[in-house]
Design a protein around this motif. Structure first.
Motif, PDB file in Angstrom:
ATOM      1  N   LYS A  10       0.880  -1.170   0.000  1.00  0.00           N
ATOM      2  CA  LYS A  10       0.000   0.000   0.000  1.00  0.00           C
ATOM      3  C   LYS A  10       0.912   1.213   0.000  1.00  0.00           C
ATOM      4  CE  LYS A  10      -1.989   0.961   3.913  1.00  0.00           C
ATOM      5  NZ  LYS A  10      -2.891   1.019   5.076  1.00  0.00           N
ATOM      6  N   PHE A  11       0.524   2.246  -0.722  1.00  0.00           N
ATOM      7  CA  PHE A  11       1.374   3.419  -0.889  1.00  0.00           C
ATOM      8  C   PHE A  11       0.719   4.632  -0.259  1.00  0.00           C
ATOM      9  CE2 PHE A  11       2.061   0.363  -4.211  1.00  0.00           C
ATOM     10  CZ  PHE A  11       3.410   0.134  -4.080  1.00  0.00           C
ATOM     11  N   ARG A  12       1.401   5.235   0.721  1.00  0.00           N
ATOM     12  CA  ARG A  12       0.898   6.413   1.427  1.00  0.00           C
ATOM     13  C   ARG A  12       1.407   7.656   0.730  1.00  0.00           C
ATOM     14  NH1 ARG A  12      -0.792   6.170   6.719  1.00  0.00           N
ATOM     15  NH2 ARG A  12      -2.031   4.600   5.705  1.00  0.00           N
ATOM     16  N   THR A  17      -3.480  10.104   1.949  1.00  0.00           N
ATOM     17  CA  THR A  17      -4.316   9.143   1.236  1.00  0.00           C
ATOM     18  C   THR A  17      -3.454   7.977   0.749  1.00  0.00           C
ATOM     19  OG1 THR A  17      -4.041  10.309  -0.867  1.00  0.00           O
ATOM     20  CG2 THR A  17      -5.956  10.919   0.475  1.00  0.00           C
ATOM     21  N   ASP A  18      -4.120   6.902   0.393  1.00  0.00           N
ATOM     22  CA  ASP A  18      -3.415   5.689  -0.004  1.00  0.00           C
ATOM     23  C   ASP A  18      -3.783   5.253  -1.411  1.00  0.00           C
ATOM     24  OD1 ASP A  18      -2.205   5.423   2.492  1.00  0.00           O
ATOM     25  OD2 ASP A  18      -3.864   4.249   3.289  1.00  0.00           O
ATOM     26  N   ILE A  19      -2.827   4.579  -2.053  1.00  0.00           N
ATOM     27  CA  ILE A  19      -3.074   3.831  -3.280  1.00  0.00           C
ATOM     28  C   ILE A  19      -2.866   2.373  -2.901  1.00  0.00           C
ATOM     29  CG2 ILE A  19      -2.260   3.287  -5.596  1.00  0.00           C
ATOM     30  CD1 ILE A  19      -1.317   6.170  -5.861  1.00  0.00           C
ATOM     31  N   GLY A  20      -3.847   1.561  -3.202  1.00  0.00           N
ATOM     32  CA  GLY A  20      -3.720   0.133  -2.911  1.00  0.00           C
ATOM     33  C   GLY A  20      -4.536  -0.264  -1.710  1.00  0.00           C
ATOM     34  N   PRO A  21      -4.328  -1.443  -1.218  1.00  0.00           N
ATOM     35  CA  PRO A  21      -3.205  -2.350  -1.437  1.00  0.00           C
ATOM     36  C   PRO A  21      -3.259  -3.046  -2.801  1.00  0.00           C
ATOM     37  CG  PRO A  21      -4.723  -3.308   0.147  1.00  0.00           C
ATOM     38  CD  PRO A  21      -5.241  -1.944  -0.192  1.00  0.00           C
ATOM     39  N   PRO A  42      -4.313   9.262  -8.202  1.00  0.00           N
ATOM     40  CA  PRO A  42      -5.606   9.959  -8.229  1.00  0.00           C
ATOM     41  C   PRO A  42      -5.536  11.229  -9.074  1.00  0.00           C
ATOM     42  CG  PRO A  42      -4.959   9.396  -5.977  1.00  0.00           C
ATOM     43  CD  PRO A  42      -3.783   9.107  -6.850  1.00  0.00           C
ATOM     44  N   LYS A  43      -6.502  11.413  -9.945  1.00  0.00           N
ATOM     45  CA  LYS A  43      -6.504  12.541 -10.880  1.00  0.00           C
ATOM     46  C   LYS A  43      -6.817  13.875 -10.200  1.00  0.00           C
ATOM     47  CE  LYS A  43      -5.730   9.679 -14.163  1.00  0.00           C
ATOM     48  NZ  LYS A  43      -4.366   9.265 -14.284  1.00  0.00           N
ATOM     49  N   ILE A  86       4.256   1.707   2.143  1.00  0.00           N
ATOM     50  CA  ILE A  86       5.449   2.381   1.645  1.00  0.00           C
ATOM     51  C   ILE A  86       5.083   3.842   1.406  1.00  0.00           C
ATOM     52  CG2 ILE A  86       7.097   2.518  -0.267  1.00  0.00           C
ATOM     53  CD1 ILE A  86       6.847  -0.476  -0.557  1.00  0.00           C
ATOM     54  N   HIS A  87       5.934   4.733   1.855  1.00  0.00           N
ATOM     55  CA  HIS A  87       5.682   6.164   1.675  1.00  0.00           C
ATOM     56  C   HIS A  87       6.173   6.619   0.307  1.00  0.00           C
ATOM     57  CE1 HIS A  87       4.352   6.882   5.795  1.00  0.00           C
ATOM     58  NE2 HIS A  87       5.155   5.873   6.061  1.00  0.00           N
ATOM     59  N   VAL A  88       5.385   7.503  -0.304  1.00  0.00           N
ATOM     60  CA  VAL A  88       5.692   8.012  -1.641  1.00  0.00           C
ATOM     61  C   VAL A  88       5.987   9.503  -1.539  1.00  0.00           C
ATOM     62  CG1 VAL A  88       4.827   8.323  -3.992  1.00  0.00           C
ATOM     63  CG2 VAL A  88       4.126   6.318  -2.671  1.00  0.00           C
TER      64      VAL A  88
END
Length: 118
Positions: A10-12, A17-21, A42-43, A86-88
């Motif tokens: 999962k990406f924080r 906000t998150d993308i995933g898992p 996210p757009k 995982i942090h982005v």
């Protein structure tokens, strides 16, 4: 593909906000993961990465290298079971160029020409 070969990530993002898992094969490279993050981005966000070099993935305080596989990065999150966060960090290329220019400008300004020793 055997279940143990998959890692759930999962990406924080910068705003919490998150993308995933999303499940990845342990043979996937970090560069491949970044490409997927960009496609899932996210757009509605103001800051959007355009290329994988705009992203840095951080796990357990370490920046993940694009050429490494998920399996090679796994030791940094080996004690974690379940979904791994995982942090982005996003730094678009234009922002990098501006910050590098500021560093160059400040180094030029720090030269002291009015000092004199008596």
């Amino acid at each position: 593909m055997p279940e143990e070969d998959l890692v759930e990530l999962k990406f924080r993002l910068y705003d919490g906000t998150d993308i995933g898992p999303i499940r990845y094969s342990s043979t996937s490279t970090v560069a491949m993961v970044k490409e997927r993050i960009i496609s899932e981005w996210p757009k509605d966000k103001k800051i959007m990465p355009k290329v994988i070099n705009d992203l840095k993935l951080i796990s357990a305080g370490k920046i993940l290298d694009d050429s490494k596989t998920v399996a090679q990065c796994k030791p940094s999150f080996s004690e974690v079971s379940g979904v791994i966060t995982i942090h982005v960090v996003v730094q678009p290329s234009s922002a990098k160029a501006k910050s590098e220019k500021k560093i160059d400008d400040t180094s030029k300004k720090t030269v002291c020409s009015s000092c004199s020793i008596l």
